[in-house]
Enzyme design. Structure first.
Site, PDB file in Angstrom:
ATOM      1  N   ASN A  28      60.366  12.375  55.780  1.00  9.94           N
ATOM      2  CA  ASN A  28      59.710  11.082  55.575  1.00  9.94           C
ATOM      3  C   ASN A  28      58.197  11.275  55.585  1.00  9.94           C
ATOM      4  OD1 ASN A  28      58.688   8.515  55.693  1.00  9.94           O
ATOM      5  ND2 ASN A  28      59.977   7.823  57.387  1.00  9.94           N
ATOM      6  N   HIS A  33      62.216   4.462  49.456  1.00  8.20           N
ATOM      7  CA  HIS A  33      61.530   5.161  50.554  1.00  8.20           C
ATOM      8  C   HIS A  33      62.491   6.160  51.198  1.00  8.20           C
ATOM      9  CE1 HIS A  33      59.057   6.053  53.901  1.00  8.20           C
ATOM     10  NE2 HIS A  33      59.861   5.479  54.779  1.00  8.20           N
ATOM     11  N   CYS A  55      55.383   2.425  56.435  1.00  7.61           N
ATOM     12  CA  CYS A  55      56.090   3.043  55.301  1.00  7.61           C
ATOM     13  C   CYS A  55      56.098   2.175  54.047  1.00  7.61           C
ATOM     14  CB  CYS A  55      57.516   3.405  55.703  1.00  7.61           C
ATOM     15  SG  CYS A  55      57.547   4.706  56.937  1.00  7.61           S
TER      16      CYS A  55
END
Ligand code: UT7
Length: 331
Positions: free
Chosen positions: A286, A256, A116
């Site tokens: 996500n 994020h 990520c």
């Protein structure tokens, strides 16, 4: 000599049309909309259902969107970095394919993989090339088809992830705008908490690994959550302190999108009002390497030249960090 900084001068994005809502997931695993919404902030995510298409499809569309919006001649791109945790194939560079397909004939390109944090690290790499004077136009594309590595029988992971892509063009700036500072970290302790066991060099694919469902993302959510909350908040506070920024000086937090509670903890630690926190987790979930550029395209009209943006990410590895960037244009 005038100091060169690396500014974002254009953005693009792509989201597949198919929506996977919390209600849809209720029919697939034992879960419910209320649990998912309160624990994560996610309502729906996008899924790429086109047969035979992978992350490159998403990345190409996002890059083409940037080219359309900005009028950029793709032949002028010097380097294309494809941030992804889901390359088309384990070996052939996905970036090379994306670059060729968008007509970046004079560019070289490579994949950058750090779960990520891939896009955040890609920003750092792009900025370094620009600051050194070596290249003038670096396109960072974040593209992930997370649905290709998610087990839709595992309720602890399938509710979180979605597919998508976003990108940002980095160019030299002589007004002091663009990337100002970065604080990037990793800790290998993380690999026991968030991983795909098989398909790599430790445990290559076999009938057994497939039967045991070892090619899907597996995470110890509680532990990842604990590390994410403390570390993302820490680096974000640290970068403010290092640059003597108060909460009034920070215009936007670009964090994020893994779990709304992690983002809230970070913004609280920074002392930021909710209006300064870019958020789209409820619509996309996500999307791994795509979350940061997707926030930029969603909020692009509100970002003003000179605004102070703090980027923050946390992901597998563990890998995490924060970047302080001054926005360079009004749109
Ligand atoms: O971007 C990469 C980095 N990843 C992250 O940052 C993710 C970090 N982790 C998280 O976001 C959260 O840990 C999750 C969203 C994955 C889970 O939320 P949680 O509040 O940590 O839940 P939990 O794992 O502590 O589970 C609480 C309960 C458990 O039941 P018991 O043992 O208390 O009876 C779970 O079995 O909730 C249960 N549960 C669910 N219930 C309904 C777990 N998943 C679900 C579900 N629906 N989908």
């Amino acid at each position: 000599m005038q100091k060169v900084t690396a500014a974002i001068t254009a953005t693009g994005h792509y989201l597949p049309e198919d929506i996977l809502s919390n209600k849809d997931l209720e029919k697939m695993v034992e879960t419910n909309d209320e649990w998912i919404t309160t624990r994560t902030g996610i309502k729906e995510r996008r899924i790429l259902r086109k047969e035979g298409e992978g992350a490159s499809y998403l990345g190409i569309k996002a890059a083409e969107n940037l080219i359309d919006k900005s009028g950029l001649d793709p032949k002028e791109i010097d380097l294309l970095i494809l941030a992804t945790a889901t390359p088309d194939m384990p070996v052939a560079s996905t970036a090379a394919y994306v670059a060729s397909e968008i007509g970046a004939k004079n560019a070289f390109s490579y994949d950058l993989q750090s779960a990520c944090s891939s896009f955040l690290y890609g920003m750092s790499t792009a900025a370094s090339y620009i600051e050194s004077g070596r290249y003038k136009k670096v396109l960072v594309v974040g593209a992930d088809k997370m649905s290709s590595i998610i087990d839709y029988k595992d309720r602890t992971t399938c509710i979180i992830f979605g597919d998508g892509a976003g990108c940002a063009l980095f160019e030299p700036n002589y007004e002091g705008l663009g990337l100002q500072d970065e604080y990037l970290r990793t800790d290998g302790i993380g690999r026991k908490f968030l991983k795909i066991d098989a398909g790599g060099s430790i445990l290559p694919a076999s009938e057994e690994t497939v039967a045991k469902r070892l090619h899907f993302v597996e995470q110890d959510g509680k532990n990842v959550f604990k590390f994410a909350v403390s570390n993302m908040a820490h680096v974000s506070a640290k970068i403010m302190e290092r640059n003597k920024l108060t909460s009034d000086d920070v215009d936007w937090l670009v964090a994020h999108q893994a779990n709304k509670r992690i983002i809230d903890a970070t913004s609280r630690r920074m002392g930021l009002a909710d209006e300064k926190v870019l958020m789209n987790i409820e619509r996309y979930g996500n999307t791994t390497s795509a979350t940061l550029p997707l926030l930029l395209t969603d909020y692009e009209k509100q970002l003003k030249k000179g605004d102070n943006l703090i980027f923050a990410a946390f992901g597998g590895g563990f890998s995490w960090g924060s970047i302080y960037l001054k926005w360079a244009y009004n749109s």
